[in-house]
Motif scaffolding. Structure first.
Motif, PDB file in Angstrom:
ATOM      1  N   ASN A  18       0.867  -1.174   0.000  1.00 36.12           N
ATOM      2  CA  ASN A  18       0.000   0.000   0.000  1.00 36.12           C
ATOM      3  C   ASN A  18       0.909   1.230   0.000  1.00 36.12           C
ATOM      4  O   ASN A  18       1.378   1.684   1.053  1.00 36.12           O
ATOM      5  N   ILE A  19       1.165   1.733  -1.192  1.00 33.84           N
ATOM      6  CA  ILE A  19       2.202   2.762  -1.350  1.00 33.84           C
ATOM      7  C   ILE A  19       1.799   4.066  -0.677  1.00 33.84           C
ATOM      8  O   ILE A  19       2.649   4.827  -0.203  1.00 33.84           O
ATOM      9  N   MET A  20       0.484   4.336  -0.587  1.00 33.77           N
ATOM     10  CA  MET A  20       0.042   5.553   0.094  1.00 33.77           C
ATOM     11  C   MET A  20       0.380   5.489   1.585  1.00 33.77           C
ATOM     12  O   MET A  20       0.774   6.482   2.187  1.00 33.77           O
ATOM     13  N   SER A  21       0.250   4.285   2.170  1.00 29.95           N
ATOM     14  CA  SER A  21       0.600   4.130   3.590  1.00 29.95           C
ATOM     15  C   SER A  21       2.090   4.342   3.795  1.00 29.95           C
ATOM     16  O   SER A  21       2.510   4.950   4.786  1.00 29.95           O
ATOM     17  N   TYR A  22       2.901   3.848   2.855  1.00 26.02           N
ATOM     18  CA  TYR A  22       4.356   3.989   2.991  1.00 26.02           C
ATOM     19  C   TYR A  22       4.770   5.453   2.880  1.00 26.02           C
ATOM     20  O   TYR A  22       5.608   5.933   3.637  1.00 26.02           O
ATOM     21  N   ILE A  23       4.145   6.169   1.962  1.00 20.98           N
ATOM     22  CA  ILE A  23       4.539   7.566   1.741  1.00 20.98           C
ATOM     23  C   ILE A  23       4.059   8.467   2.881  1.00 20.98           C
ATOM     24  O   ILE A  23       4.690   9.474   3.190  1.00 20.98           O
ATOM     25  N   SER A  24       2.963   8.092   3.527  1.00 18.40           N
ATOM     26  CA  SER A  24       2.459   8.919   4.631  1.00 18.40           C
ATOM     27  C   SER A  24       2.838   8.344   5.996  1.00 18.40           C
ATOM     28  O   SER A  24       2.241   8.716   7.006  1.00 18.40           O
ATOM     29  N   ALA A  25       3.826   7.446   6.020  1.00 17.97           N
ATOM     30  CA  ALA A  25       4.244   6.825   7.291  1.00 17.97           C
ATOM     31  C   ALA A  25       4.747   7.878   8.273  1.00 17.97           C
ATOM     32  O   ALA A  25       5.398   8.853   7.878  1.00 17.97           O
ATOM     33  N   LYS A  26       4.461   7.674   9.559  1.00 21.06           N
ATOM     34  CA  LYS A  26       4.845   8.641  10.606  1.00 21.06           C
ATOM     35  C   LYS A  26       5.904   8.031  11.524  1.00 21.06           C
ATOM     36  O   LYS A  26       5.766   8.043  12.737  1.00 21.06           O
ATOM     37  N   ASN A  27       6.945   7.478  10.929  1.00 19.54           N
ATOM     38  CA  ASN A  27       7.984   6.847  11.744  1.00 19.54           C
ATOM     39  C   ASN A  27       9.033   7.873  12.186  1.00 19.54           C
ATOM     40  O   ASN A  27      10.200   7.806  11.791  1.00 19.54           O
ATOM     41  N   SER A  28       8.610   8.829  12.939  1.00 18.67           N
ATOM     42  CA  SER A  28       9.542   9.821  13.485  1.00 18.67           C
ATOM     43  C   SER A  28       8.951  10.404  14.765  1.00 18.67           C
ATOM     44  O   SER A  28       7.732  10.488  14.914  1.00 18.67           O
ATOM     45  N   CYS A  77       5.888  11.667   4.111  1.00 16.80           N
ATOM     46  CA  CYS A  77       7.249  11.523   4.639  1.00 16.80           C
ATOM     47  C   CYS A  77       8.223  11.803   3.499  1.00 16.80           C
ATOM     48  O   CYS A  77       8.245  11.067   2.498  1.00 16.80           O
ATOM     49  N   TRP A  78       9.036  12.843   3.633  1.00 20.28           N
ATOM     50  CA  TRP A  78       9.925  13.278   2.539  1.00 20.28           C
ATOM     51  C   TRP A  78      10.830  12.143   2.080  1.00 20.28           C
ATOM     52  O   TRP A  78      10.977  11.892   0.885  1.00 20.28           O
ATOM     53  N   ARG A  79      11.472  11.455   3.040  1.00 19.96           N
ATOM     54  CA  ARG A  79      12.469  10.451   2.640  1.00 19.96           C
ATOM     55  C   ARG A  79      11.834   9.284   1.896  1.00 19.96           C
ATOM     56  O   ARG A  79      12.425   8.728   0.978  1.00 19.96           O
ATOM     57  N   ASN A  80      10.590   8.916   2.268  1.00 18.57           N
ATOM     58  CA  ASN A  80       9.943   7.789   1.603  1.00 18.57           C
ATOM     59  C   ASN A  80       9.512   8.133   0.186  1.00 18.57           C
ATOM     60  O   ASN A  80       9.645   7.316  -0.728  1.00 18.57           O
ATOM     61  N   LEU A  81       9.012   9.337  -0.007  1.00 16.69           N
ATOM     62  CA  LEU A  81       8.644   9.770  -1.354  1.00 16.69           C
ATOM     63  C   LEU A  81       9.895   9.914  -2.222  1.00 16.69           C
ATOM     64  O   LEU A  81       9.909   9.526  -3.402  1.00 16.69           O
ATOM     65  N   PHE A  82      10.954  10.436  -1.652  1.00 20.28           N
ATOM     66  CA  PHE A  82      12.251  10.564  -2.326  1.00 20.28           C
ATOM     67  C   PHE A  82      12.766   9.183  -2.752  1.00 20.28           C
ATOM     68  O   PHE A  82      13.209   8.984  -3.886  1.00 20.28           O
ATOM     69  N   SER A  83      12.669   8.201  -1.853  1.00 17.81           N
ATOM     70  CA  SER A  83      13.121   6.835  -2.154  1.00 17.81           C
ATOM     71  C   SER A  83      12.311   6.227  -3.290  1.00 17.81           C
ATOM     72  O   SER A  83      12.868   5.586  -4.188  1.00 17.81           O
ATOM     73  N   CYS A  84      10.998   6.420  -3.250  1.00 18.89           N
ATOM     74  CA  CYS A  84      10.134   5.854  -4.294  1.00 18.89           C
ATOM     75  C   CYS A  84      10.485   6.418  -5.668  1.00 18.89           C
ATOM     76  O   CYS A  84      10.575   5.668  -6.650  1.00 18.89           O
ATOM     77  N   ILE A  85      10.674   7.729  -5.743  1.00 20.89           N
ATOM     78  CA  ILE A  85      11.029   8.349  -7.033  1.00 20.89           C
ATOM     79  C   ILE A  85      12.385   7.835  -7.502  1.00 20.89           C
ATOM     80  O   ILE A  85      12.571   7.522  -8.689  1.00 20.89           O
ATOM     81  N   ASN A  86      13.347   7.726  -6.600  1.00 20.81           N
ATOM     82  CA  ASN A  86      14.670   7.218  -6.984  1.00 20.81           C
ATOM     83  C   ASN A  86      14.583   5.804  -7.543  1.00 20.81           C
ATOM     84  O   ASN A  86      15.208   5.488  -8.560  1.00 20.81           O
TER      85      ASN A  86
END
Length: 816
Positions: free
Chosen positions: A572-582, A613-622
């Motif tokens: 569920n890519i939306m869950s990964y991108i909006s994850a609150k692991n911080s 989550c910036w880093r997760n969206l960044f990772s997905c695009i990469n």
């Protein structure tokens, strides 16, 4: 899962995300530390103050003059050379406290960052980095620590203390010096260039600094050093490559300069600017959404009044120029907002927020004018023009002229116009020039001579990586697999949590929740570092030489990178991108400046207030960009996407409303569309429309119809073997130490060979006469044998010419 996807897609907002080389400096520094390392901040401060008190006698670091600060740093540098490991660690912690910005003397986060920057340039100027590098090499080669870590049943934070301190200082130095600010002093700018050249040059044991870190990665993945803090190593490796080779904007400038050197026309557009100007489209509907839409229509919820729409699939919201300008159309669509495909209601717009009656039409002068045209200039390859002319000649004349793209005799006028249009948009890449030049060098090695290779940082790094390239690639993919959220925990997989797990495991629910967030955050940061590192390497090597890029790509493909990335997106890519692991209050530098509030289960669950989550969206695009690079123009790899059933996985990723991510998903869908069948294209017209509007057009590419000449049988092995052969020829020509052995000139003239002065060892003169008597005069000459062996005849001729006084050394020279 479909219901979850439907719900998340309906709620997906437009994400205000700006893609770049990295996140903000504060975010990048905070990600260096795990939350379990938080008590060590106070430890660093205590060791510094204990030592500094004896030196400065009650004064504070921020009140010292620069010369006094230099004197103290020099004292720390001397203390780093002690043999006692505990004392050395205390000194290293004091240096880390300086690099962290002497936070105990600061009131705000801005002050911490200011003093951190000041101190780091001071530390670099005093030569701290070189001293740390020597200590790091010692720790890497510490076989005792490695063997004890291998025998331990469970490895924790305490096993990597020395390495973590050293890597933290080095990371802070690299990241802080890399980032340029407006108020940098001239000496800091000079120091930045010097540090950049130093890191990229083979100054450290004959190889660049990045290779030492690559060695740490492979050693960790081979289970020889399970205590290495991999997150810190990968972050430092990524930032070192980013600093030495350059980021995406620098890469664009390098591409422009490379085209100028090769006398190629300039790039049709700046790709970075084009992508940043794009806006996100509404994602296509899922089956569940369409069913619910039909049910709503049956219940009579349909309304002729317009709905509040999200962005439609159209890039520019422009009206179809071929529609009749009927006033009734104006009434039905007062905002001039096209709904994508005719007759298709966007199910995401079913929030059914009914507006009041539409306002009267605005005068035409007040209408919003969106820019016309497509975002990308179309491109055509030389191969495309050749194929078009070959087909046309076969059709109209009945024969072909090979690769001739100039002769148009006998072809009708429309074909002339078509060829003219194709040539107007013809694009010759740097890679094509490099391949053509490589073919010429292989065909004419003597006449063209040796190629002059520019010693760029990318070239130096490639030469260093080449002997162990496959090991580096496999190690990075192993770590990526271990950190992927879709991976199942296996007993035989590598343990990437060695530098996040505390010595004592949590005993309360709150501690368990905190550790759970920390572990998830740790994995996300590892994915971010690896994805950014691989993308940078691929892009820089492709510009440096296409075959350097191809060998890294092939290693990635053979190590199953394509299914690994698809597995990553099969969640569920939306869950990964909006994850609150911080946990914001525990992030550096916030946690060292402000009072720590009491943590509760509710505050941990709340996370931050960001919509993504910036880093997760960044990772997905990469990862999507890496997948594009691996499959572009490679028929066999495109077929791998089809075989692994990537279309539904990628289509789900379109639910993320971010223009750049959608663009790279649509590119991947475009290259495989012709293999998915007519029924798929028919039922995914909204996706097809988005591809037309967002992805660059190839003028004679009928990707949408399945008639392409590339729709040939899938022969993965033959394609990859042909590519590997070209790569090996390139590597042996450029980097083989014994290159051109067959073409090396040989001196066959007897007089010039005998006239050469041969350097003989000193002891030869003392035993010369004895050796001559034993080896020459006392040996009978077998004339019959000499006649059968021309080489022996040559030796005998020499002996006769020199009255039997030729030395064995001279005979050896003649044999050569």
């Amino acid at each position: 899962m479909q219901a979850e996807d439907m719900e998340s897609s309906m709620e997906s907002p437009n994400l205000e995300f700006e893609y770049g080389d990295s996140d903000t400096i504060t975010a990048e520094l905070s990600e260096l530390y795990s939350y379990t390392e938080e008590p060590e901040f106070a430890l660093n401060r205590d060791y510094f103050e204990e030592d500094f008190r004896s030196h400065a006698r009650g004064r504070r670091w921020t009140t010292l003059m620069v010369d006094e600060q230099r004197t103290y740093v020099m004292r720390l540098l001397d203390a780093l050379e002690v043999t006692d490991q505990d004392k050395r660690l205390k000194v290293a912690r004091a240096i880390l406290y300086l690099a962290q910005g002497v936070f105990d003397e600061c009131d705000t986060e801005v002050d911490v960052l200011h003093w951190s920057r000041h101190n780091i340039f001071l530390l670099y100027d005093m030569g701290i980095f070189t001293a740390l590098l020597e200590l790091l090499s010692m720790e890497i080669d510490n076989s005792q620590a490695c063997s004890s870590a291998v025998r331990k049943p469970a490895i924790s934070l305490a096993d990597s203390t020395e390495l973590r301190v050293l890597l933290s200082i080095m990371y802070l130095m690299v990241e802080t010096i890399r980032v340029q600010t407006e108020d940098d002093r001239p000496e800091w700018r000079a120091a930045r260039e010097a540090f950049k050249n130093e890191l990229g040059s083979p100054l450290y044991n004959g190889e660049p600094f990045a290779l030492l870190l690559f060695t740490m990665v492979t050693k960790f993945c081979s289970m020889n050093a399970p205590h290495f803090p991999m997150k810190k190593v990968l972050l430092l490796l990524w930032k070192t490559v980013l600093f030495t080779l350059g980021g995406f904007e620098e890469l664009q400038q390098m591409k422009v300069r490379a085209r100028e050197r090769l006398s190629l026309p300039p790039l049709p557009e700046d790709s970075i600017k084009v992508v940043r100007a794009m806006r996100a489209a509404s994602p296509p509907a899922s089956a569940m959404e369409l069913i619910e839409q039909q049910q709503q229509q049956k219940r009579g919820r349909r309304s002729r009044r317009p709905l509040v729409k999200q962005d439609s699939l159209d890039t520019y919201n422009e009206r179809d120029p071929f529609k009749n300008d009927d006033p009734r159309d104006e009434e039905e669509d007062p905002e001039d907002t096209d709904s994508g495909i005719e007759g298709e209601v966007d199910p995401l717009d079913r929030d059914v927020i009914i507006q009041p009656p539409p306002p009267p039409l605005r005068p035409s002068t007040e209408r919003v004018n969106f820019p016309k045209g497509l975002p990308w200039a179309p491109k055509v390859r030389e191969k495309d023009i050749e194929h078009f002319l070959e087909t046309s000649r076969n059709k109209f004349i009945g024969f072909t002229l090979g690769n001739d793209t100039e002769t148009l005799v006998g072809l009708p006028r429309p074909i002339h116009e078509s060829v003219k249009t194709l040539k107007q948009h013809k694009y010759v890449s740097v890679s094509e020039i490099q391949i053509k030049k490589e073919e010429e060098l292989l065909q004419c090695p003597l006449s063209l001579g040796e190629e002059e290779v520019e010693e760029t940082p990318a070239e130096i790094l490639y030469v260093g990586m080449l002997p162990n390239l496959s090991q580096y690639v496999i190690a990075l993919l192993k770590l990526l697999l271990a950190a992927a959220p879709t991976s199942k925990a296996k007993t035989d997989s590598i343990n990437i949590l060695a530098d996040v797990l505390p010595e004592e495991m949590p005993i309360t629910v709150l501690q368990s929740m905190k550790l759970g967030i920390d572990v998830n955050r740790h994995k996300e940061i590892i994915v971010k570092a690896i994805s950014a590192l691989l993308l940078l390497l691929l892009k820089h090597l492709k510009l440096n030489h296409i075959y350097q890029f191809e060998i890294v790509s092939q290693h990635l493909v053979f190590a199953n990178c394509i299914p690994l990335i698809l597995k990553f997106f099969n969640q569920n890519i939306m869950s990964y991108i909006s994850a609150k692991n911080s946990i914001c209050v525990l992030d550096f530098p916030h946690c060292v400046v402000h009072e720590m509030p009491e943590l509760t289960a509710e505050s941990l669950e709340a996370g931050d207030n960001n919509q993504f989550c910036w880093r997760n969206l960044f990772s997905c695009i990469n990862l999507l960009r890496i997948l594009n690079k691996l499959t572009k123009w490679k028929h066999s790899r495109t077929m791998m996407l089809v075989v692994f059933k990537s279309a539904p996985i990628l289509k789900r990723a379109l639910k993320v409303k971010q223009a750049m991510m959608q663009l790279y998903v649509l590119k991947l869908l475009k290259i495989q569309t012709k293999y998915l069948g007519r029924q798929w294209r028919k039922s995914n017209m909204k996706t097809m429309s988005a591809i037309y509007q967002k992805v660059r057009h190839r003028l004679n590419d009928d990707w949408a119809y399945g008639n392409d000449i590339d729709a040939r049988p899938w022969d993965f092995q033959a394609e990859e073997c042909a590519l590997r052969e070209s790569i090996e020829k390139f590597n042996s020509r450029r980097y083989d130490m014994n290159k051109n052995g067959d073409f090396a000139p040989v001196d066959n003239c007897l007089q010039s060979v005998l006239g050469q002065r041969v350097e003989l060892p000193e002891d030869f003169h003392y035993s010369y006469e004895m050796w001559l008597e034993r080896e020459v005069f006392s040996q009978p000459i077998q004339w019959e044998g000499l006649l059968q062996n021309p080489l022996k005849v040559k030796e005998a001729t020499v002996l006769s010419h020199t009255s039997g006084h030729a030395t064995k050394g001279e005979i050896k020279i003649l044999k050569g």
